[in-house]
Every structure is written in C-alpha cells, then in structure tokens.
Design a protein around this motif. Structure first.
Motif, PDB file in Angstrom:
ATOM      1  N   PRO A   1       0.631  -1.072   0.075  1.00 36.82           N
ATOM      2  CA  PRO A   1      -0.281  -0.146   0.325  1.00 36.82           C
ATOM      3  C   PRO A   1       0.737   1.657   0.218  1.00 36.82           C
ATOM      4  O   PRO A   1       0.712   2.397  -0.766  1.00 36.82           O
ATOM      5  N   LEU A   2       2.311   1.436   0.867  1.00 43.02           N
ATOM      6  CA  LEU A   2       2.619   2.369   0.626  1.00 43.02           C
ATOM      7  C   LEU A   2       3.287   2.475  -0.725  1.00 43.02           C
ATOM      8  O   LEU A   2       3.410   3.635  -1.377  1.00 43.02           O
ATOM      9  N   ALA A   3       4.193   1.173  -1.323  1.00 52.63           N
ATOM     10  CA  ALA A   3       3.962   1.583  -3.066  1.00 52.63           C
ATOM     11  C   ALA A   3       3.696   2.246  -3.654  1.00 52.63           C
ATOM     12  O   ALA A   3       3.936   2.772  -4.335  1.00 52.63           O
ATOM     13  N   VAL A   4       1.870   1.715  -3.473  1.00 52.52           N
ATOM     14  CA  VAL A   4       0.949   2.077  -4.091  1.00 52.52           C
ATOM     15  C   VAL A   4       1.120   3.733  -4.350  1.00 52.52           C
ATOM     16  O   VAL A   4       0.880   4.480  -5.219  1.00 52.52           O
ATOM     17  N   ALA A   5       0.640   4.407  -2.980  1.00 49.06           N
ATOM     18  CA  ALA A   5       0.948   5.536  -3.200  1.00 49.06           C
ATOM     19  C   ALA A   5       2.076   6.702  -3.396  1.00 49.06           C
ATOM     20  O   ALA A   5       2.130   7.490  -4.022  1.00 49.06           O
ATOM     21  N   LEU A   6       3.342   5.659  -2.626  1.00 49.95           N
ATOM     22  CA  LEU A   6       4.552   6.717  -3.492  1.00 49.95           C
ATOM     23  C   LEU A   6       4.219   6.304  -5.415  1.00 49.95           C
ATOM     24  O   LEU A   6       4.360   7.868  -6.037  1.00 49.95           O
TER      25      LEU A   6
END
Length: 254
Positions: free
Chosen positions: A214-219
């Motif tokens: 999920p953090l990779a998606v946001a970045l």
C-alpha cells in the motif's frame, strides 16, 4: 420496484471503480512493472509482515476471545470495547498511539531502549506491530462469535469427566472454534496486508525495510501512475483470492 434504483446505484458505485482499475491496467507492460526490484521487495515485505502479524494475532487473540466469551469478570464490556477500538480508530491515530507507547520517548519504548537497546519505530518490526494492532480485533471478534455460538455445554461435560481446563481447551474448545479461527485469521491477514495509515506513521516508508505494497502504491501514484495501477491490481487480486477462501462462509450465510 422503487428500491431497485438505489440498489442498482449502490452496486454501480462499488463495481465502477474496480472495473476502471482492471480496464486501465497496463496489461502489456504488467509483468515488466511487477518484476521491478522495488515492487518485488514491497510484495515480499507485505506477505512476510502480514503473515507474522497474523500469527501474533492468533496467539494473542484466541486466548483473549476465550476470556471474553467464557470468563465472567468485572469490566468485561469495557475490555471488549477496548478490543474493538482499532476497528473505528483512524489508522494514522493508531500509528501515533504506537509511537507514544513504543517510541524512543514512549511509555514503554524508553524502557525497551534502556534495557534491551531496542527501538521499534521505523523498522520492519514496527510494520508487524502496526499491522497486528489494526488487525487483532478481526480475529478476536470472529473467535468470540464462534465460542458463543457453540456454547459451553461440551466443555462443561468434559470438565465433569475429569479433564483439566487446559485439556478441555486443547481437545474440545479449539476443534469447536477452528472454523472461526480460520475465518478470523484470513480476515486478519487481509487487513494487515492492506494496512497503510498506522504503518506509514509508526514505521515510515523506507524501501526494502518498511515499504509495504500500500505504501508503494501511494508513492508510485505521485511519480508513475501506471506502476500504481499495476500494484493496485495485485492487491485487488489478493482481495479476490481472500473472498474465494471465504466463499463457503458467504454461501452458508446466504
């Protein structure tokens, strides 16, 4: 018939974004984008941390659910309310709470650093703790519901036959609530896999160390929207797989 209009609108509201995600996915370059090192690292970290968080939730949550379902004590309603707070608490607030508890200057974090030299925030351990914090209620609620539905009759019968409480728990209670534990573990794993707010607040967004899917998606959404869509598609597939695991449960409920 008049109810069909808002019902169809509600269904379309849920289906349309998912359809858009599938339609707009960069299918020709999907394999290439998903094979990128930082994507694989985020995927491996997500699977590893969510699995560890689920194991921790099972070890803590099953006894806690048993206590809430089988032990009468003063303040049980308050304990149950505290257990369910993470369900409604904004995840970012949960991350702040974890920092205040386990951070370098936290209530417990100060002692952890002084005695053991351990500082959990912004580590992979922090990811596991954040995911377990938000996912534990799913496990507890599922197991407690299973315990209440089966009732204490068989456990009481085993006790009258001379079995110890620990023997009853292992040989009677656990087999009875095994489906509830399995359901809770799946829901717990799914919630941990999709956790964002508490993770980014308590663990940060460090590639290869705390950057989950999920953090990779946001970045990626800020720099490479197609990569964000590809990563989101992976999480969508995981969600569909979880629904497939729960299919028997949904069919039984229907």
């Amino acid at each position: 018939m008049i109810l069909l209009v808002p019902a169809a609108a509600g269904l379309a509201f849920l289906v349309l974004p998912l359809t858009a995600l599938v339609v707009r996915a960069p299918w020709p370059a999907l394999a290439t984008r998903l094979a990128q090192p930082h994507v694989l690292a985020a995927l491996r970290l997500s699977l590893w941390t969510s699995s560890l968080a689920t194991v921790g939730c099972v070890l803590m949550g099953v006894p806690l659910a048993w206590m809430l379902a089988r032990v009468a004590f003063r303040g049980r309603r308050l304990v149950r309310a505290v257990v369910t707070v993470p369900l409604v608490l904004p995840p970012v607030v949960g991350g702040v709470a974890l920092l205040l508890a386990l951070g370098r200057d936290g209530l417990v974090g100060t002692w952890l650093e002084a005695i053991f030299g351990v500082t959990p925030p912004f580590t992979t351990t922090a990811v596991v703790l954040a995911e377990a914090f938000v996912a534990l209620p799913f496990l507890v609620i599922s197991v407690e519901s299973a315990l209440r539905s089966c009732g204490p009759r068989l456990e009481e019968a085993a006790t009258t036959l001379g079995a110890s409480r620990w023997t009853v728990f292992r040989h009677v209670t656990l087999p009875l609530v095994a489906p509830g534990i399995a359901l809770g573990a799946v829901l717990c794993w799914a919630r941990a896999l999709g956790e964002f707010g508490a993770t980014v607040t308590f663990a940060g967004n460090l590639p290869g160390r705390t950057q989950t899917m999920p953090l990779a998606v946001a970045l990626a959404l800020e720099t490479d929207p197609e990569a964000a869509i590809a990563l989101s598609l992976v999480l969508l597939v995981a969600s569909v797989a979880i629904l497939a695991c729960l299919r028997g449960r949904w069919v039984a409920a229907a």
